[in-house]
Write a protein that holds these residues in place. Structure first.
Motif, PDB file in Angstrom:
ATOM      1  N   ASP A 120      -2.726 -43.578 -11.204  1.00 16.78           N
ATOM      2  CA  ASP A 120      -2.761 -43.537  -9.737  1.00 16.78           C
ATOM      3  C   ASP A 120      -2.356 -44.857  -9.100  1.00 16.78           C
ATOM      4  N   THR A 121      -2.598 -45.956  -9.807  1.00 14.14           N
ATOM      5  CA  THR A 121      -2.363 -47.268  -9.217  1.00 14.14           C
ATOM      6  C   THR A 121      -1.169 -48.019  -9.821  1.00 14.14           C
ATOM      7  N   SER A 122      -0.530 -47.458 -10.829  1.00 13.94           N
ATOM      8  CA  SER A 122       0.585 -48.177 -11.461  1.00 13.94           C
ATOM      9  C   SER A 122       1.848 -48.084 -10.614  1.00 13.94           C
ATOM     10  N   ASP A 123       2.776 -49.005 -10.850  1.00 16.44           N
ATOM     11  CA  ASP A 123       4.077 -48.960 -10.182  1.00 16.44           C
ATOM     12  C   ASP A 123       4.789 -47.667 -10.555  1.00 16.44           C
ATOM     13  N   LYS A 124       5.493 -47.100  -9.606  1.00 11.77           N
ATOM     14  CA  LYS A 124       6.213 -45.845  -9.807  1.00 11.77           C
ATOM     15  C   LYS A 124       7.618 -46.118 -10.344  1.00 11.77           C
ATOM     16  N   THR A 125       8.088 -45.200 -11.180  1.00  7.98           N
ATOM     17  CA  THR A 125       9.482 -45.203 -11.619  1.00  7.98           C
ATOM     18  C   THR A 125      10.195 -44.127 -10.819  1.00  7.98           C
ATOM     19  N   PHE A 145       7.947 -52.559  -7.550  1.00  5.76           N
ATOM     20  CA  PHE A 145       7.430 -53.885  -7.877  1.00  5.76           C
ATOM     21  C   PHE A 145       6.126 -54.119  -7.138  1.00  5.76           C
ATOM     22  N   ASN A 146       5.037 -54.254  -7.867  1.00  6.71           N
ATOM     23  CA  ASN A 146       3.728 -54.584  -7.302  1.00  6.71           C
ATOM     24  C   ASN A 146       3.316 -53.618  -6.189  1.00  6.71           C
ATOM     25  N   ASN A 147       3.607 -52.336  -6.405  1.00  8.26           N
ATOM     26  CA  ASN A 147       3.254 -51.257  -5.468  1.00  8.26           C
ATOM     27  C   ASN A 147       3.846 -51.423  -4.068  1.00  8.26           C
ATOM     28  N   GLN A 148       4.953 -52.131  -3.955  1.00 12.76           N
ATOM     29  CA  GLN A 148       5.628 -52.287  -2.671  1.00 12.76           C
ATOM     30  C   GLN A 148       6.541 -51.083  -2.413  1.00 12.76           C
ATOM     31  N   PRO A 149       6.877 -50.782  -1.152  1.00 13.50           N
ATOM     32  CA  PRO A 149       7.806 -49.692  -0.871  1.00 13.50           C
ATOM     33  C   PRO A 149       9.161 -49.918  -1.557  1.00 13.50           C
ATOM     34  N   VAL A 150       9.814 -48.819  -1.887  1.00 11.52           N
ATOM     35  CA  VAL A 150      11.158 -48.872  -2.464  1.00 11.52           C
ATOM     36  C   VAL A 150      12.130 -48.576  -1.330  1.00 11.52           C
ATOM     37  N   PHE A 156       4.495 -45.099  -1.194  1.00  7.88           N
ATOM     38  CA  PHE A 156       3.623 -44.286  -2.045  1.00  7.88           C
ATOM     39  C   PHE A 156       2.163 -44.501  -1.656  1.00  7.88           C
ATOM     40  N   LYS A 157       1.451 -43.379  -1.452  1.00  8.48           N
ATOM     41  CA  LYS A 157       0.043 -43.434  -1.069  1.00  8.48           C
ATOM     42  C   LYS A 157      -0.715 -42.317  -1.795  1.00  8.48           C
ATOM     43  N   ASN A 158      -2.014 -42.465  -1.860  1.00  9.90           N
ATOM     44  CA  ASN A 158      -2.899 -41.420  -2.357  1.00  9.90           C
ATOM     45  C   ASN A 158      -3.813 -40.996  -1.218  1.00  9.90           C
ATOM     46  N   ASP A 159      -4.141 -39.701  -1.191  1.00  9.14           N
ATOM     47  CA  ASP A 159      -5.101 -39.219  -0.202  1.00  9.14           C
ATOM     48  C   ASP A 159      -6.060 -38.238  -0.870  1.00  9.14           C
ATOM     49  N   SER A 160      -6.889 -37.584  -0.083  1.00 10.11           N
ATOM     50  CA  SER A 160      -7.928 -36.714  -0.626  1.00 10.11           C
ATOM     51  C   SER A 160      -7.379 -35.401  -1.187  1.00 10.11           C
TER      52      SER A 160
END
Length: 122
Positions: free
Chosen positions: A105-110, A23-28, A45-49
């Protein structure tokens, strides 16, 4: 209603399984309540180089494990290739299997998840 019990193999019992959409890119956060043994798993969830997905586990305290999941952005799914041991309980082992799906990259994860109790160490 009849209770359902699922075994996977001869010595692994499914504790819990399901699907959750972030929900809104919050931790699960999973709160697994076994008898006298509360266990919390936090997926961040994070993105890096780096381009490849990778995970950094971190023990927060005796009952909390944080899993920082980097670059889990594949719409076809990314996840554990083997069950991940997360704790010991009453002489047995608790494992987690998971698959993560993301539309961008920025959507909520399932998150598809399965927790197991195993008599054998994998």
């Amino acid at each position: 209603m009849y209770p359902l019990s699922i075994s996977v193999g001869e010595k692994q019992q499914l504790i819990e399984s399901g699907v959750v959409i972030q929900f809104n890119n919050q931790p699960v956060e999973f709160n697994l309540e076994l008898t006298n043994f509360p266990l919390k798993i936090i997926m961040v969830f994070k993105n890096d180089s780096k381009t490849e997905p990778h995970m950094e586990p971190a023990t927060i305290d005796n009952t909390t494990l944080s899993l920082i999941l980097y670059n889990y952005n594949n719409p076809l799914g990314t996840g554990s290739t083997r069950p991940l041991k997360i704790a010991d309980y009453q002489g047995k082992h608790i494992y987690l299997n998971y698959r993560i799906y993301s539309l961008s990259d920025t959507s909520d994860k399932t998150v598809q998840y399965s927790f197991y109790l195993s008599e054998v160490l994998i």
